[in-house]
Design an enzyme around this catalytic site. Structure first.
Site: not given
Length: 86
Positions: A15, A33
């Site tokens: 990320r 996520n």
């Protein structure tokens, strides 16, 4: 653009890496996520810049391992600024 990265993409800096690439391209959105182990990436900007991010997400240079990348392009909804890790 919304993309879903499948593979070893959680707990490996994916990320953060995605956020860095998106900001370099001037995109707004987020990387998040999902409970099933995927990472969802939502990016708004020009189609060319979104495509460039998609190409990077599918490259061998990502942290972890992307086994499969699915995506869809849609009209931008607006209202986003910056790029967040969720």
């Amino acid at each position: 653009m919304t993309a879903w990265a499948h593979g070893l993409v959680q707990g490996v800096g994916f990320r953060w890496w995605t956020r860095s690439r998106a900001l370099e391209l001037g995109l707004a959105g987020w990387a998040m996520n999902l409970p099933d182990g995927r990472v969802e990436v939502v990016a708004e900007g020009s189609r060319a810049d979104c495509r460039a991010l998609l190409d990077q997400l599918g490259s061998s240079g990502t942290p972890g391992r992307v086994d499969r990348l699915t995506h869809r392009f849609s009209e931008a909804r607006g209202g986003l600024s910056g790029f967040a890790e969720r």
